[in-house]
Design a protein around this motif. Structure first.
Motif, PDB file in Angstrom:
ATOM      1  N   PRO A  75     -44.199 -15.236  31.299  1.00 24.57           N
ATOM      2  CA  PRO A  75     -43.110 -16.101  31.319  1.00 24.57           C
ATOM      3  C   PRO A  75     -41.570 -15.528  31.573  1.00 24.57           C
ATOM      4  O   PRO A  75     -40.438 -16.303  32.085  1.00 24.57           O
ATOM      5  CB  PRO A  75     -43.180 -16.888  29.997  1.00 24.57           C
ATOM      6  CG  PRO A  75     -43.694 -15.966  29.233  1.00 24.57           C
ATOM      7  CD  PRO A  75     -44.669 -15.233  29.891  1.00 24.57           C
ATOM      8  N   SER A 124     -43.394 -20.261  27.998  1.00 26.20           N
ATOM      9  CA  SER A 124     -42.309 -19.603  27.593  1.00 26.20           C
ATOM     10  C   SER A 124     -42.624 -18.306  26.985  1.00 26.20           C
ATOM     11  O   SER A 124     -43.901 -18.018  26.612  1.00 26.20           O
ATOM     12  CB  SER A 124     -41.365 -20.516  26.396  1.00 26.20           C
ATOM     13  OG  SER A 124     -42.209 -20.883  25.324  1.00 26.20           O
ATOM     14  N   SER A 171     -45.030 -26.837  28.468  1.00 26.83           N
ATOM     15  CA  SER A 171     -44.341 -26.581  27.592  1.00 26.83           C
ATOM     16  C   SER A 171     -45.211 -26.527  26.289  1.00 26.83           C
ATOM     17  O   SER A 171     -46.290 -26.618  26.447  1.00 26.83           O
ATOM     18  CB  SER A 171     -43.166 -27.682  27.146  1.00 26.83           C
ATOM     19  OG  SER A 171     -44.115 -28.918  26.734  1.00 26.83           O
TER      20      SER A 171
END
Length: 319
Positions: A75, A124, A171
């Motif tokens: 990420p 992330s 996400s």
């Protein structure tokens, strides 16, 4: 995006199988035939093999017959998660400094995934999700930089004995698994199995209909490729949680798809195809490479930068 620039091979006998580029100034790749070897570059468009550094993160074994090649998800330049599925070579490796050499990589033991991950998605540095080669309907998640992982049974998804299951998360609050002839979605991937909804997209058996990739840049758009009775198909959904009827066949592609948004996708069918309207059918896709150069995988950090790898170990970039 401009036509792809074909760069020299990374080295003799090198055949990268997967690539992850969180920015135009950092890419990481793993090799198909060199277990536990990771290639990193701060200058992926440099055009010189020595712009890429090969790092061995352990003694290599053999990939599992009929299993998966190496997987990697980065990420950012401050986190990469790599896996080399298969007996002896099986293992998950994590680094918060991927260009720091072998000592910067650590092996992480994963409960119920001793042979490594078959698909990894890290939207992330604080959230990663994965599926495993020996998975029977489980999802593996981490919320601490891939240091520790928990396992959650998704349910009775069709684990194909050919390819998959594949996972894509936009996400921490949205993940999709494509496995066999089924799609599993969740808005709470770290929750229990009840947090997942499984739908069957085809009445065909997984041996005749089997997903080959999934890319979900948001909770309102996903694209997936599937091998259907010896041919390839691309499926699009503007409502991935909307059940089987929310997925529509768009065009034909043999390998995989990667999307940054609902207005930018890159698909692989020997060469690269780009679309600013993935819902627009076959005419909405245009070839970015001039002929079939054997593209294996592609990663785009933006609509202005993509890097791909071919079956001869070459890196292709387009800006």
């Amino acid at each position: 995006s401009s036509p792809a620039q074909v760069l020299p091979k990374l080295g003799a006998g090198v055949t990268p199988s997967n690539i992850s580029c969180p920015s135009a100034s950092f890419c990481a790749a793993v090799d198909y035939y060199l277990p536990r070897t990771i290639f990193t570059s701060n200058y992926p468009s440099g055009g010189r093999p020595f712009d890429w550094i090969a790092t061995s993160v352990g003694q290599g074994g053999l990939y599992a017959a009929g299993g998966s090649d190496g997987q990697i998800s980065c990420p950012s330049i401050s986190l990469c998660v790599a896996s080399f599925p298969g007996p002896d070579s099986g293992g998950v490796f994590v680094s918060d400094n991927p260009i720091g050499g072998a000592s910067a990589w650590r092996q992480v033991n994963i409960p119920n995934a001793s042979d490594g991950f078959i698909s990894i998605s890290c939207p992330s540095t604080r959230f990663c999700a994965a599926t495993a080669l020996d998975d029977q309907g489980d999802i593996f998640t981490s919320t601490d930089g891939a240091n520790t992982w928990s396992v959650t049974p998704v349910g009775n998804i069709a684990v194909s004995n050919i390819i998959g299951p594949y996972i894509s998360c936009s996400s921490r609050s949205f993940c999709v698994i494509a496995s066999g002839n089924e799609i599993a979605t969740s808005i709470n991937p770290t929750g229990a199995s009840a947090a997942w909804t499984v739908v069957k997209l085809s009445p065909l058996a997984p041996s005749l209909f089997s997903f080959a990739s999934i890319s979900c840049p948001s909770a309102s758009f996903c694209a997936a490729t599937a091998n259907v009775v010896a041919s390839g198909n691309l499926f699009i959904s503007n409502d991935p949680n909307g059940g089987a009827s929310a997925w529509n066949e768009s065009t034909t592609t043999d390998s995989s798809v990667s999307c940054l948004s609902a207005s930018f996708c890159v698909a692989i069918d020997g060469q690269l195809y780009i679309s600013s309207d993935p819902n627009g059918g076959a005419s909405a896709w245009s070839a970015s490479t001039s002929d079939d150069v054997g593209i294996e995988a592609v990663s785009c950090s933006s609509a202005r930068f993509c890097a791909a790898i071919d079956n001869e170990g070459r890196i292709l970039t387009g800006e």
